[in-house]
Every structure is written in C-alpha cells, then in structure tokens.
Design a protein around this motif. Structure first.
Motif, mmCIF file in Angstrom:
data_model
loop_
_atom_site.group_PDB
_atom_site.id
_atom_site.type_symbol
_atom_site.label_atom_id
_atom_site.label_comp_id
_atom_site.label_asym_id
_atom_site.label_seq_id
_atom_site.Cartn_x
_atom_site.Cartn_y
_atom_site.Cartn_z
ATOM 1 N N ILE A 12 1.216 -1.500 0.402
ATOM 2 C CA ILE A 12 0.326 0.524 -0.141
ATOM 3 C C ILE A 12 0.962 0.874 0.115
ATOM 4 C CG2 ILE A 12 -1.907 1.438 1.241
ATOM 5 C CD1 ILE A 12 -2.795 -1.573 2.752
ATOM 6 N N TRP A 13 0.637 2.060 -0.895
ATOM 7 C CA TRP A 13 1.336 3.288 -1.256
ATOM 8 C C TRP A 13 0.820 4.398 -0.507
ATOM 9 C CZ3 TRP A 13 6.686 3.977 -3.757
ATOM 10 C CH2 TRP A 13 6.873 2.849 -3.838
ATOM 11 N N ASP A 14 -0.243 4.339 -0.090
ATOM 12 C CA ASP A 14 -1.016 5.000 0.257
ATOM 13 C C ASP A 14 -1.725 5.875 1.275
ATOM 14 O OD1 ASP A 14 -2.713 8.609 0.367
ATOM 15 O OD2 ASP A 14 -2.789 8.730 -2.220
ATOM 16 N N GLU A 15 -2.137 6.471 2.142
ATOM 17 C CA GLU A 15 -3.174 6.610 3.631
ATOM 18 C C GLU A 15 -4.386 6.510 2.882
ATOM 19 O OE1 GLU A 15 -0.342 9.122 3.203
ATOM 20 O OE2 GLU A 15 1.161 8.432 5.157
ATOM 21 N N LYS A 16 -4.791 7.191 2.099
ATOM 22 C CA LYS A 16 -6.046 7.817 1.238
ATOM 23 C C LYS A 16 -6.683 6.095 0.953
ATOM 24 C CE LYS A 16 -5.056 12.256 -0.444
ATOM 25 N NZ LYS A 16 -5.509 13.794 -0.951
ATOM 26 N N PHE A 17 -5.244 5.677 0.519
ATOM 27 C CA PHE A 17 -6.134 4.146 -0.187
ATOM 28 C C PHE A 17 -6.719 3.426 0.267
ATOM 29 C CE2 PHE A 17 -4.567 -0.157 -1.425
ATOM 30 C CZ PHE A 17 -5.929 0.031 -2.434
ATOM 31 N N TRP A 18 -6.001 3.352 1.381
ATOM 32 C CA TRP A 18 -5.975 2.739 2.773
ATOM 33 C C TRP A 18 -7.410 3.355 3.294
ATOM 34 C CZ3 TRP A 18 -6.520 -1.873 5.151
ATOM 35 C CH2 TRP A 18 -7.053 -1.974 6.093
ATOM 36 N N GLY A 19 -7.848 4.535 3.079
ATOM 37 C CA GLY A 19 -8.918 4.529 3.605
ATOM 38 C C GLY A 19 -10.249 4.671 3.054
ATOM 39 N N PHE A 20 -10.117 3.920 2.137
ATOM 40 C CA PHE A 20 -11.157 4.106 1.581
ATOM 41 C C PHE A 20 -11.530 2.349 1.488
ATOM 42 C CE2 PHE A 20 -10.070 7.306 -1.736
ATOM 43 C CZ PHE A 20 -10.968 7.658 -1.602
ATOM 44 N N ILE A 21 -10.335 1.478 1.419
ATOM 45 C CA ILE A 21 -10.544 0.458 1.405
ATOM 46 C C ILE A 21 -10.755 -0.321 2.852
ATOM 47 C CG2 ILE A 21 -9.376 -0.283 -0.271
ATOM 48 C CD1 ILE A 21 -7.142 -1.777 1.349
ATOM 49 N N LYS A 22 -10.772 0.178 4.107
ATOM 50 C CA LYS A 22 -10.501 -0.254 5.971
ATOM 51 C C LYS A 22 -11.924 -0.615 6.218
ATOM 52 C CE LYS A 22 -10.434 4.003 7.846
ATOM 53 N NZ LYS A 22 -9.972 4.701 8.658
ATOM 54 N N TYR A 23 -13.018 0.062 5.472
ATOM 55 C CA TYR A 23 -14.549 -0.108 5.720
ATOM 56 C C TYR A 23 -15.484 -1.063 4.584
ATOM 57 C CZ TYR A 23 -13.477 4.329 7.216
ATOM 58 O OH TYR A 23 -13.295 5.443 7.671
ATOM 59 N N ALA A 24 -14.332 -2.010 4.035
ATOM 60 C CA ALA A 24 -14.962 -3.555 3.837
ATOM 61 C C ALA A 24 -14.763 -4.002 4.097
ATOM 62 C CB ALA A 24 -13.859 -3.047 2.201
ATOM 63 N N PHE A 25 -13.349 -4.558 5.315
ATOM 64 C CA PHE A 25 -13.586 -5.280 6.926
ATOM 65 C C PHE A 25 -14.237 -5.203 7.617
ATOM 66 C CE2 PHE A 25 -10.002 -4.793 3.820
ATOM 67 C CZ PHE A 25 -10.631 -6.008 2.957
ATOM 68 N N THR A 26 -15.096 -6.120 8.419
ATOM 69 C CA THR A 26 -15.262 -6.312 9.409
ATOM 70 C C THR A 26 -14.988 -6.652 10.150
ATOM 71 O OG1 THR A 26 -17.073 -8.049 8.804
ATOM 72 C CG2 THR A 26 -17.881 -6.327 8.257
ATOM 73 N N SER A 27 -15.140 -5.883 11.500
ATOM 74 C CA SER A 27 -14.368 -6.440 12.968
ATOM 75 C C SER A 27 -15.265 -7.572 13.512
ATOM 76 C CB SER A 27 -14.112 -5.265 13.715
ATOM 77 O OG SER A 27 -13.255 -5.282 14.912
ATOM 78 N N ASN A 28 -14.608 -9.090 14.005
ATOM 79 C CA ASN A 28 -15.549 -9.597 14.573
ATOM 80 C C ASN A 28 -14.270 -10.253 15.680
ATOM 81 O OD1 ASN A 28 -14.023 -12.336 13.956
ATOM 82 N ND2 ASN A 28 -14.653 -11.142 11.680
ATOM 83 N N GLN A 29 -15.115 -10.953 16.621
ATOM 84 C CA GLN A 29 -13.992 -11.771 17.419
ATOM 85 C C GLN A 29 -13.757 -12.908 17.132
ATOM 86 O OE1 GLN A 29 -13.308 -10.184 19.935
ATOM 87 N NE2 GLN A 29 -14.196 -7.826 19.427
ATOM 88 N N LEU A 30 -12.957 -13.527 16.214
ATOM 89 C CA LEU A 30 -13.267 -14.863 15.351
ATOM 90 C C LEU A 30 -12.476 -14.596 15.786
ATOM 91 C CD1 LEU A 30 -16.328 -14.972 13.370
ATOM 92 C CD2 LEU A 30 -16.126 -16.071 15.840
ATOM 93 N N GLY A 31 -11.521 -14.161 15.678
ATOM 94 C CA GLY A 31 -9.489 -14.467 15.136
ATOM 95 C C GLY A 31 -9.467 -14.107 13.913
ATOM 96 N N SER A 32 -10.399 -13.325 13.186
ATOM 97 C CA SER A 32 -9.131 -12.287 12.257
ATOM 98 C C SER A 32 -8.778 -12.291 12.014
ATOM 99 C CB SER A 32 -11.047 -12.131 10.761
ATOM 100 O OG SER A 32 -12.302 -12.699 11.651
ATOM 101 N N ARG A 33 -7.728 -12.045 10.517
ATOM 102 C CA ARG A 33 -7.089 -11.334 10.537
ATOM 103 C C ARG A 33 -6.541 -10.223 9.089
ATOM 104 N NH1 ARG A 33 -6.915 -11.937 14.670
ATOM 105 N NH2 ARG A 33 -4.981 -12.677 16.444
ATOM 106 N N LEU A 34 -6.336 -9.200 9.807
ATOM 107 C CA LEU A 34 -5.539 -8.819 8.185
ATOM 108 C C LEU A 34 -4.149 -8.298 7.735
ATOM 109 C CD1 LEU A 34 -6.817 -6.742 5.022
ATOM 110 C CD2 LEU A 34 -7.615 -5.308 6.809
ATOM 111 N N ILE A 35 -3.681 -8.632 7.305
ATOM 112 C CA ILE A 35 -2.083 -8.176 7.322
ATOM 113 C C ILE A 35 -1.531 -7.054 6.117
ATOM 114 C CG2 ILE A 35 0.334 -9.036 7.104
ATOM 115 C CD1 ILE A 35 -0.763 -11.702 8.287
#
Length: 83
Positions: A12-35
């Motif tokens: 990832i090269w740009d903070e703005k790009f991360w700002g757009f895509i981070k909302y596609a991933f839901t937070s849960n308590q199942l041990g999911s990971r985003l690297i």
C-alpha cells in the motif's frame, strides 16, 4: 453469520487508499486477521486501527541478497546472467 478471514494486502503506497478500503472489512471476535505491507511508515501507522495492532519494520536486503533475488526471479538461478 460472522465469518473468520485472513486477508493480505501487499504494498500500500497511500494513506488515502487505505482509508477507502478499510471499511470493506468487518471487525469480529473470531480471530480474523488483516495483514498489510507498505514501504512508508505513515501508511503503516494509518493501517493500525487499535492499540492491539502491530507494526514490524523489516531491514533492507543487502546488496548481495538483492542481486541473488533479482537473478533468481529473472534468470531462474542465483549467480549470473543468462547467455
């Protein structure tokens, strides 16, 4: 129904790009990971959404290791150029 996931987003090269895509991933308590990987400290910091998140700074490859990796990827062996 919640889903457990492991997702890797490389270079990832740009903070703005991360700002757009981070909302596609839901937070849960199942041990999911985003690297995520990046070359920029500011992007790494932007990708950390909580105090539990970790950022790891890798060392650069040495010149010899860089050369060996380049030859292996391009010429399929580690030590010299193809004829």
């Amino acid at each position: 129904m919640p889903v457990k996931y492991l997702i890797i987003i490389d270079d990832i090269w740009d903070e703005k790009f991360w700002g757009f895509i981070k909302y596609a991933f839901t937070s849960n308590q199942l041990g999911s990971r985003l690297i995520t990987t990046t070359r920029k400290i500011s992007v790494s910091q932007a990708c950390c959404s909580s105090s539990d998140d970790m950022s790891y700074k890798m060392k650069h490859l040495s010149d010899a290791d860089s050369k060996r990796l380049f030859y292996k990827r391009i010429f399929l062996h580690e030590n010299k150029l193809s004829p």
